[in-house]
Design a protein around this motif. Structure first.
Motif, mmCIF file in Angstrom:
data_model
loop_
_atom_site.group_PDB
_atom_site.id
_atom_site.type_symbol
_atom_site.label_atom_id
_atom_site.label_comp_id
_atom_site.label_asym_id
_atom_site.label_seq_id
_atom_site.Cartn_x
_atom_site.Cartn_y
_atom_site.Cartn_z
ATOM 1 N N GLN A 165 -27.522 -48.782 -38.507
ATOM 2 C CA GLN A 165 -26.700 -47.849 -38.972
ATOM 3 C C GLN A 165 -27.895 -46.377 -38.705
ATOM 4 O O GLN A 165 -27.632 -45.361 -38.415
ATOM 5 C CB GLN A 165 -26.193 -47.817 -40.328
ATOM 6 C CG GLN A 165 -25.664 -46.448 -40.925
ATOM 7 C CD GLN A 165 -25.415 -46.516 -42.235
ATOM 8 O OE1 GLN A 165 -26.370 -46.929 -42.980
ATOM 9 N NE2 GLN A 165 -24.038 -46.365 -42.830
ATOM 10 N N GLN A 166 -29.210 -46.789 -39.073
ATOM 11 C CA GLN A 166 -30.137 -45.696 -39.302
ATOM 12 C C GLN A 166 -30.456 -45.283 -37.683
ATOM 13 O O GLN A 166 -30.788 -43.952 -37.471
ATOM 14 C CB GLN A 166 -31.575 -46.300 -39.797
ATOM 15 C CG GLN A 166 -31.134 -46.495 -41.214
ATOM 16 C CD GLN A 166 -32.410 -47.215 -42.006
ATOM 17 O OE1 GLN A 166 -33.556 -47.844 -41.272
ATOM 18 N NE2 GLN A 166 -32.410 -47.280 -43.100
ATOM 19 N N LEU A 167 -30.557 -46.409 -36.752
ATOM 20 C CA LEU A 167 -30.826 -46.036 -35.503
ATOM 21 C C LEU A 167 -29.797 -45.265 -34.818
ATOM 22 O O LEU A 167 -29.838 -44.211 -34.172
ATOM 23 C CB LEU A 167 -30.925 -47.356 -34.760
ATOM 24 C CG LEU A 167 -31.141 -47.252 -33.308
ATOM 25 C CD1 LEU A 167 -32.313 -46.268 -32.974
ATOM 26 C CD2 LEU A 167 -31.120 -48.569 -32.451
ATOM 27 N N ALA A 168 -28.510 -45.518 -35.228
ATOM 28 C CA ALA A 168 -27.342 -44.790 -34.527
ATOM 29 C C ALA A 168 -27.406 -43.385 -35.201
ATOM 30 O O ALA A 168 -26.900 -42.155 -34.426
ATOM 31 C CB ALA A 168 -25.960 -45.411 -35.095
ATOM 32 N N GLY A 169 -27.749 -43.228 -36.350
ATOM 33 C CA GLY A 169 -27.908 -42.143 -37.196
ATOM 34 C C GLY A 169 -28.974 -40.927 -36.528
ATOM 35 O O GLY A 169 -28.722 -39.770 -36.135
ATOM 36 N N VAL A 170 -30.215 -41.825 -36.375
ATOM 37 C CA VAL A 170 -31.203 -40.839 -35.619
ATOM 38 C C VAL A 170 -30.847 -40.508 -34.084
ATOM 39 O O VAL A 170 -30.955 -39.104 -33.575
ATOM 40 C CB VAL A 170 -32.357 -41.811 -35.579
ATOM 41 C CG1 VAL A 170 -33.453 -40.878 -34.568
ATOM 42 C CG2 VAL A 170 -32.948 -41.642 -36.848
ATOM 43 N N THR A 171 -30.226 -41.254 -33.456
ATOM 44 C CA THR A 171 -29.829 -41.285 -31.878
ATOM 45 C C THR A 171 -28.817 -39.960 -32.010
ATOM 46 O O THR A 171 -29.009 -39.064 -31.016
ATOM 47 C CB THR A 171 -29.023 -42.345 -31.340
ATOM 48 O OG1 THR A 171 -30.006 -43.264 -31.384
ATOM 49 C CG2 THR A 171 -28.459 -41.997 -29.865
ATOM 50 N N LEU A 172 -27.644 -39.833 -32.962
ATOM 51 C CA LEU A 172 -26.630 -39.133 -32.921
ATOM 52 C C LEU A 172 -27.257 -37.656 -33.420
ATOM 53 O O LEU A 172 -26.803 -36.643 -32.477
ATOM 54 C CB LEU A 172 -25.547 -39.362 -34.072
ATOM 55 C CG LEU A 172 -24.359 -38.325 -34.245
ATOM 56 C CD1 LEU A 172 -23.646 -38.100 -33.108
ATOM 57 C CD2 LEU A 172 -23.539 -38.801 -35.443
ATOM 58 N N LYS A 173 -28.177 -37.533 -34.391
ATOM 59 C CA LYS A 173 -28.869 -36.273 -34.441
ATOM 60 C C LYS A 173 -29.466 -35.626 -33.244
ATOM 61 O O LYS A 173 -29.572 -34.409 -32.979
ATOM 62 C CB LYS A 173 -29.607 -36.557 -35.945
ATOM 63 C CG LYS A 173 -30.400 -35.168 -36.196
ATOM 64 C CD LYS A 173 -31.181 -35.557 -37.524
ATOM 65 C CE LYS A 173 -31.826 -34.238 -37.884
ATOM 66 N NZ LYS A 173 -32.908 -34.499 -39.299
ATOM 67 N N ARG A 174 -30.237 -36.571 -32.693
ATOM 68 C CA ARG A 174 -31.158 -36.078 -31.576
ATOM 69 C C ARG A 174 -30.147 -35.420 -30.600
ATOM 70 O O ARG A 174 -30.142 -34.473 -29.931
ATOM 71 C CB ARG A 174 -32.065 -37.090 -31.004
ATOM 72 C CG ARG A 174 -32.712 -36.756 -29.575
ATOM 73 C CD ARG A 174 -33.546 -37.938 -29.110
ATOM 74 N NE ARG A 174 -34.340 -38.422 -30.168
ATOM 75 C CZ ARG A 174 -34.464 -39.836 -30.614
ATOM 76 N NH1 ARG A 174 -33.530 -40.432 -30.165
ATOM 77 N NH2 ARG A 174 -35.080 -40.186 -31.542
ATOM 78 N N THR A 175 -28.991 -36.198 -30.369
ATOM 79 C CA THR A 175 -28.051 -36.044 -29.250
ATOM 80 C C THR A 175 -27.380 -34.558 -29.732
ATOM 81 O O THR A 175 -27.064 -33.442 -28.646
ATOM 82 C CB THR A 175 -26.988 -36.836 -29.155
ATOM 83 O OG1 THR A 175 -27.465 -38.179 -28.813
ATOM 84 C CG2 THR A 175 -25.663 -36.490 -28.114
ATOM 85 N N ALA A 187 -21.449 -33.515 -23.152
ATOM 86 C CA ALA A 187 -20.487 -33.689 -24.424
ATOM 87 C C ALA A 187 -20.169 -35.435 -24.258
ATOM 88 O O ALA A 187 -19.867 -35.783 -25.284
ATOM 89 C CB ALA A 187 -19.388 -32.917 -24.348
ATOM 90 N N ALA A 188 -20.359 -35.937 -23.147
ATOM 91 C CA ALA A 188 -19.955 -37.349 -23.055
ATOM 92 C C ALA A 188 -20.776 -38.400 -23.986
ATOM 93 O O ALA A 188 -20.297 -39.131 -24.400
ATOM 94 C CB ALA A 188 -19.619 -37.977 -21.793
ATOM 95 N N GLN A 189 -21.997 -37.814 -23.841
ATOM 96 C CA GLN A 189 -23.046 -38.419 -24.439
ATOM 97 C C GLN A 189 -23.056 -38.375 -26.005
ATOM 98 O O GLN A 189 -22.821 -39.434 -26.883
ATOM 99 C CB GLN A 189 -24.518 -38.176 -23.867
ATOM 100 C CG GLN A 189 -25.540 -38.948 -24.737
ATOM 101 C CD GLN A 189 -25.651 -40.265 -24.166
ATOM 102 O OE1 GLN A 189 -25.199 -40.698 -22.893
ATOM 103 N NE2 GLN A 189 -25.772 -41.047 -25.328
ATOM 104 N N LEU A 190 -22.553 -37.217 -26.329
ATOM 105 C CA LEU A 190 -22.399 -36.884 -27.767
ATOM 106 C C LEU A 190 -20.902 -37.820 -28.380
ATOM 107 O O LEU A 190 -21.207 -38.408 -29.498
ATOM 108 C CB LEU A 190 -21.857 -35.416 -28.019
ATOM 109 C CG LEU A 190 -21.616 -35.273 -29.394
ATOM 110 C CD1 LEU A 190 -22.808 -35.597 -30.418
ATOM 111 C CD2 LEU A 190 -21.057 -33.893 -29.562
ATOM 112 N N ASP A 191 -19.909 -38.004 -27.568
ATOM 113 C CA ASP A 191 -18.879 -38.836 -27.934
ATOM 114 C C ASP A 191 -19.073 -40.123 -27.930
ATOM 115 O O ASP A 191 -18.938 -40.836 -29.110
ATOM 116 C CB ASP A 191 -17.976 -38.616 -26.945
ATOM 117 C CG ASP A 191 -17.010 -37.261 -26.957
ATOM 118 O OD1 ASP A 191 -17.323 -36.706 -27.998
ATOM 119 O OD2 ASP A 191 -16.530 -36.988 -26.026
ATOM 120 N N LYS A 192 -20.236 -40.719 -27.024
ATOM 121 C CA LYS A 192 -20.683 -42.165 -27.034
ATOM 122 C C LYS A 192 -21.333 -42.399 -28.466
ATOM 123 O O LYS A 192 -21.269 -43.292 -29.187
ATOM 124 C CB LYS A 192 -21.627 -42.402 -26.019
ATOM 125 C CG LYS A 192 -21.797 -43.919 -25.777
ATOM 126 C CD LYS A 192 -22.727 -44.020 -24.575
ATOM 127 C CE LYS A 192 -23.401 -45.549 -24.341
ATOM 128 N NZ LYS A 192 -24.154 -45.598 -23.173
#
Length: 325
Positions: free
Chosen positions: A116-126, A137-142
């Motif tokens: 969850q932490q990794l997914a949160g950091v990745t989403l924030k960077r994206t 935007a496709a990467q953001l959706d992913k």
């Protein structure tokens, strides 16, 4: 002529028996009743209880016979416990298995938290890169989908921990229940008492509530006497009383009046009263003093006949022969 002689002999014998009975009654009856006192005949009794089973089982040991004295909590008999001990071992193994499951579930929670932490950091960077126009935007959706999956995985892992903890509690409770049943297979005396009857033998299969012993509670010994209306009406609850047993005429027993019947009744046939012309009497209970019983448990035995004395005048003084020594 011989028949006449035989009849005369029978008459003489009958007269002698009547005279002997009259003499015995004269010497054994209480002396004149002192002022302020009343008496009645009765027998010592004791509250009867039982050593009985709580669960079904096969009786394998019975340690005492009639007449034996038991202390409260003393082991009196034993039911077969082999199967129950095996069930306890299986339940204890289930507890350990549940603990291992809970341990694994907690490790899964840690892993899910990391994801969850990794997914949160990745989403924030994206999200930051999207603002600068560096990624699509496709990467953001992913990455948003990955975050949702990580959150769901963490929730599922925490739910498995809760279920594992519940399984541990259930398994521990089962062990406690089985242990309680195991304790119930050891039959103990509920009171300080004397065995009146032995009701079961080794090898018998007893259902719940099956009696092994009938026991007399030696801490609850009493006598019922029967008094006339005038006498019973003057007896106070909680007042002092005395019992004089036929076998112990020189040892009055201290008692307390604990019950006076609110209704009159016919005098039982086996009870003699001072005035047999009185058809209705009141039942009065005299309870033997516990301290006296603890010192004289082997002297005053239930079933012994005697006379119970009560005060009909609270200010009455016990005569010398009724003074407790």
């Amino acid at each position: 002529m011989s028949a006449i002689l035989r009849n005369k002999k029978l008459i003489i014998i009958l007269v002698l028996v009547i005279i002997a009975a009259a003499i015995a009654w004269y010497f054994l009856k209480p002396a004149g009743t002192p002022a302020g006192l009343a008496y009645g005949n009765g027998r010592l009794e004791a509250t009867e209880t039982a050593v009985s089973t709580k669960v079904q089982g096969k009786l394998i040991e019975v340690y005492f016979r009639e007449g034996a004295d038991l202390k409260a909590g003393e082991v009196a008999a034993q039911l077969d416990d082999a199967q129950l001990k095996a069930d306890i071992r299986a339940a204890e193994a289930a507890v350990e298995q549940a603990k291992e499951t809970a341990k694994a579930a907690r490790e899964d929670v840690k892993s899910a938290q990391s994801q969850q932490q990794l997914a949160g950091v990745t989403l924030k960077r994206t999200q930051e890169l999207i603002k600068k126009g560096f990624i699509s935007a496709a990467q953001l959706d992913k990455d948003v989908s990955s975050m949702r999956t990580a959150n769901a995985s963490l929730a599922s892992a925490r739910n498995r921990v809760s279920q594992a903890d519940a399984s541990i509690a259930e398994a521990v409770a089962r062990v406690a229940s089985l242990q309680s049943n195991l304790d119930d297979l050891t039959l103990r005396s509920p009171v300080d008492g004397r065995i009146l009857y032995r009701l079961a033998e080794p090898g018998e299969v007893l259902s719940p509530g099956g009696r092994v012993f009938s026991i007399l509670d030696l801490n609850d010994v009493y006598m019922y006497i029967y008094l006339s209306n005038n006498e019973a009406g003057s007896v106070e609850l909680g007042s002092e009383a005395r019992i004089v047993l036929d076998a112990l005429p020189d040892q009055p027993i201290p008692c307390t009046v604990t019950y006076v019947s609110p209704r009159n009744q016919f005098t039982p046939k086996e009870v003699e009263t001072r005035d047999e012309r009185e058809k209705f009497m009141f039942r009065v209970k005299l309870k033997v003093d516990k301290d006296w019983l603890s010192r004289n448990a082997n002297i005053a035995k239930p079933g012994m006949p005697g006379i119970g004395w009560v005060k009909t005048n609270p200010d009455a003084v016990w005569p010398a022969n009724l003074q407790v020594k």
